[in-house]
Enzyme design. Structure first.
Site, PDB file in Angstrom:
ATOM      1  N   GLU A  41      -3.492  67.060  31.178  1.00 15.99           N
ATOM      2  CA  GLU A  41      -3.271  68.173  30.262  1.00 15.99           C
ATOM      3  C   GLU A  41      -2.566  67.668  28.992  1.00 15.99           C
ATOM      4  OE1 GLU A  41      -1.022  72.569  30.368  1.00 15.99           O
ATOM      5  OE2 GLU A  41      -0.897  71.209  32.080  1.00 15.99           O
ATOM      6  N   LYS A 110      -6.998  77.221  28.653  1.00 13.88           N
ATOM      7  CA  LYS A 110      -6.139  77.603  29.782  1.00 13.88           C
ATOM      8  C   LYS A 110      -5.932  79.113  29.802  1.00 13.88           C
ATOM      9  CE  LYS A 110      -1.839  76.031  31.983  1.00 13.88           C
ATOM     10  NZ  LYS A 110      -0.699  75.093  31.842  1.00 13.88           N
ATOM     11  N   CYS A 144      -4.198  73.001  35.020  1.00 15.54           N
ATOM     12  CA  CYS A 144      -2.875  73.083  35.638  1.00 15.54           C
ATOM     13  C   CYS A 144      -2.625  74.397  36.388  1.00 15.54           C
ATOM     14  CB  CYS A 144      -1.804  72.831  34.576  1.00 15.54           C
ATOM     15  SG  CYS A 144      -0.161  72.435  35.246  1.00 15.54           S
TER      16      CYS A 144
END
Length: 262
Positions: A41, A110, A144
């Site tokens: 990330e 995300k 994540c």
């Protein structure tokens, strides 16, 4: 499909240096037979760089994307990498997948931002399932914290994702996510999951490494330690097909009972 996980925090704040790190890792991965290299990330810029995020953010088709397309083409493997994506005045925490031919295959923003740091610097994405085909394998992308929501991963399973690529910046004391949650997600959704972390101290965060590629049987095919390293493991479509045939989870679902979840 041999897959390389680049566990590294690179050089926070320096896009130029991080491209060099990625280039060197791509060379090593390709030499080991990898067809896909995954970086963590926000690898392009660094994660804990605060107000430098917005100035370093780039469009999905920006200069760094061109540079990584060149890296992918020269080494003959696909590359997935995390970066801050600029779209007008808006900045997203994103991951992009570029093919071995240098073609931009998919870009994912995300959807679940973690903590005040991310909410202060990013806007959440709104597309839960982003996929691309690579060497006959259906690749899914998320980042994540997204993988910690079972609904997110199940949506990918129902959409046919074979390998879920998850660049991450997972920090102490949440290492159980890498150690336990990710293999369970792979098992309950019958897919491979590549969870690729940063490592070491960066600003106020201590990233714990432990990058893993987990199989549909819940077993880690590769597991990094808590140091910078490149680890490799294979995604086997035949094993995945056999596992899906034997495991009844997806076939035994009763969606009519789950309406209260939404």
């Amino acid at each position: 499909m041999r897959t390389a996980l680049l566990q590294s925090s690179g050089r926070p704040g320096s896009v130029v240096e991080n491209l060099k790190v990625l280039d060197e890792a791509a060379g090593r991965a390709a030499a080991a037979g990898a067809r896909l290299l995954i970086a963590p990330e926000m690898f392009l810029t660094g994660y804990a760089i605060g107000d430098a995020i917005a100035p370093l953010a780039e469009p999905a088709d920006g200069d760094s994307a061109d540079a990584i397309a060149d890296i992918a083409s020269r080494h003959g493997l696909a590359v997935a990498y995390g970066y801050p994506e600029r779209d007008g005045e808006t900045v997203f925490n994103a991951v992009q997948l570029i093919s071995a031919d240098g073609i931009r295959l998919a870009n994912c923003r995300k959807t679940h931002l973690f903590g005040c740091f991310e909410r202060d610097h990013f806007t959440p994405g709104d597309q839960p399932v982003v996929q691309a085909e690579l060497d006959g394998v259906r690749i899914g992308l998320m980042i994540c914290y997204d993988v910690e929501f079972p609904e997110n991963v199940r949506a990918h399973a129902l959409a046919g994702t074979d390998l879920l690529v998850v660049p991450t910046a997972q920090m102490h004391p949440f290492q159980f996510v890498a150690e336990s949650l990710v293999p369970v997600r792979a098992f309950e959704n019958q897919m491979y999951i590549a969870y690729v972390n940063r490592v070491g101290q960066e600003g106020e965060f201590e990233f714990v490494g432990l990058s893993t590629l987990a199989g549909p049987d819940g077993v880690a095919r590769a597991r990094a330690a808590r140091v910078e390293e490149l680890v490799l493991a294979d995604v086997d479509p035949a094993h995945l097909a056999a596992s899906r045939e034997a495991n009844p989870y997806l076939k035994d679902r009763r969606p009519g009972l789950y309406g209260s979840l939404v």
